[in-house]
Design a protein around this motif. Sequence first.
Motif, PDB file in Angstrom:
ATOM      1  N   PHE A 229      21.086 -13.505  21.608  1.00 51.23           N
ATOM      2  CA  PHE A 229      21.167 -13.633  20.156  1.00 51.23           C
ATOM      3  C   PHE A 229      22.253 -12.703  19.637  1.00 51.23           C
ATOM      4  O   PHE A 229      22.243 -11.505  19.935  1.00 51.23           O
TER       5      PHE A 229
ATOM      6  N   TYR B 167      14.348 -22.065  28.878  1.00 48.87           N
ATOM      7  CA  TYR B 167      15.594 -21.354  29.179  1.00 48.87           C
ATOM      8  C   TYR B 167      15.247 -20.102  29.966  1.00 48.87           C
ATOM      9  O   TYR B 167      14.232 -19.463  29.704  1.00 48.87           O
TER      10      TYR B 167
ATOM     11  N   VAL C  90      20.911 -20.610  30.217  1.00 46.20           N
ATOM     12  CA  VAL C  90      21.110 -19.683  29.106  1.00 46.20           C
ATOM     13  C   VAL C  90      21.316 -20.440  27.804  1.00 46.20           C
ATOM     14  O   VAL C  90      21.992 -21.469  27.772  1.00 46.20           O
ATOM     15  N   ARG C  91      20.739 -19.905  26.744  1.00 40.82           N
ATOM     16  CA  ARG C  91      20.943 -20.415  25.389  1.00 40.82           C
ATOM     17  C   ARG C  91      21.596 -19.303  24.570  1.00 40.82           C
ATOM     18  O   ARG C  91      21.114 -18.172  24.555  1.00 40.82           O
ATOM     19  N   VAL C  92      22.721 -19.614  23.921  1.00 37.07           N
ATOM     20  CA  VAL C  92      23.428 -18.669  23.064  1.00 37.07           C
ATOM     21  C   VAL C  92      23.059 -19.009  21.626  1.00 37.07           C
ATOM     22  O   VAL C  92      23.290 -20.130  21.182  1.00 37.07           O
ATOM     23  N   ASN C  93      22.470 -18.029  20.920  1.00 32.88           N
ATOM     24  CA  ASN C  93      21.952 -18.263  19.577  1.00 32.88           C
ATOM     25  C   ASN C  93      22.585 -17.354  18.533  1.00 32.88           C
ATOM     26  O   ASN C  93      22.885 -16.199  18.813  1.00 32.88           O
TER      27      ASN C  93
ATOM     28  N   LYS D  97      29.562 -18.539  23.880  1.00 38.58           N
ATOM     29  CA  LYS D  97      29.151 -19.945  24.081  1.00 38.58           C
ATOM     30  C   LYS D  97      30.097 -20.658  25.041  1.00 38.58           C
ATOM     31  O   LYS D  97      29.658 -21.358  25.956  1.00 38.58           O
TER      32      LYS D  97
ATOM     33  N   SER E 167       9.990 -20.818  31.803  1.00 40.87           N
ATOM     34  CA  SER E 167      10.441 -21.046  30.438  1.00 40.87           C
ATOM     35  C   SER E 167      11.501 -22.147  30.417  1.00 40.87           C
ATOM     36  O   SER E 167      12.176 -22.396  31.416  1.00 40.87           O
TER      37      SER E 167
ATOM     38  N   VAL F 107      19.604  -9.712  24.629  1.00 33.34           N
ATOM     39  CA  VAL F 107      19.281 -10.700  25.657  1.00 33.34           C
ATOM     40  C   VAL F 107      17.782 -10.650  25.933  1.00 33.34           C
ATOM     41  O   VAL F 107      17.231  -9.587  26.213  1.00 33.34           O
ATOM     42  N   TYR F 108      17.150 -11.816  25.828  1.00 31.26           N
ATOM     43  CA  TYR F 108      15.732 -11.958  26.171  1.00 31.26           C
ATOM     44  C   TYR F 108      15.599 -12.895  27.345  1.00 31.26           C
ATOM     45  O   TYR F 108      16.417 -13.777  27.505  1.00 31.26           O
TER      46      TYR F 108
ATOM     47  N   ARG G  40      17.221 -17.372  29.960  1.00 26.04           N
ATOM     48  CA  ARG G  40      17.591 -16.274  29.065  1.00 26.04           C
ATOM     49  C   ARG G  40      18.127 -16.812  27.750  1.00 26.04           C
ATOM     50  O   ARG G  40      18.725 -17.881  27.712  1.00 26.04           O
ATOM     51  N   HIS G  41      17.918 -16.022  26.706  1.00 26.73           N
ATOM     52  CA  HIS G  41      18.535 -16.248  25.402  1.00 26.73           C
ATOM     53  C   HIS G  41      19.385 -15.030  25.083  1.00 26.73           C
ATOM     54  O   HIS G  41      18.958 -13.905  25.345  1.00 26.73           O
TER      55      HIS G  41
END
Length: 107
Positions: A9, A4, A48-51, A34, A2, A67-68, A6-7
């Motif tokens: 949210f 990322y 990692v992406r912080v959304n 973040k 993928s 967390v996904y 992990r995401h």
Amino acid sequence: MSYYQRHIFFCLNKRDGEAACADQDAQAAFDHCKQRVKAAGLAGPGGVRVNKAGCLDRCAGGPVAVVYPEAVWYSFVDKSDIDEIVEQHLGQGQVVERLRLPPEVGR
């Protein structure tokens, strides 16, 4: 692989007259996460992406984050809880069991 790894949210939703994550300073938790992810060198492709998210429909456990791809739901109280999620789950892949939101908690 993928884009990322992990995401995470964070619910930042505000409701008129009802309990909501925004009422519990979820924005500050998002901002702190973040900053910590970036400082730890975890941000960006392969990391990692912080959304931000609207209502995640788990208001009774708020504030909440998920967390996904693991689909692990967390409730948190303060910055030290966010630090623990960043260090253990986002950084090392270890679920922080003490902060895990029970599956029956909904709206």
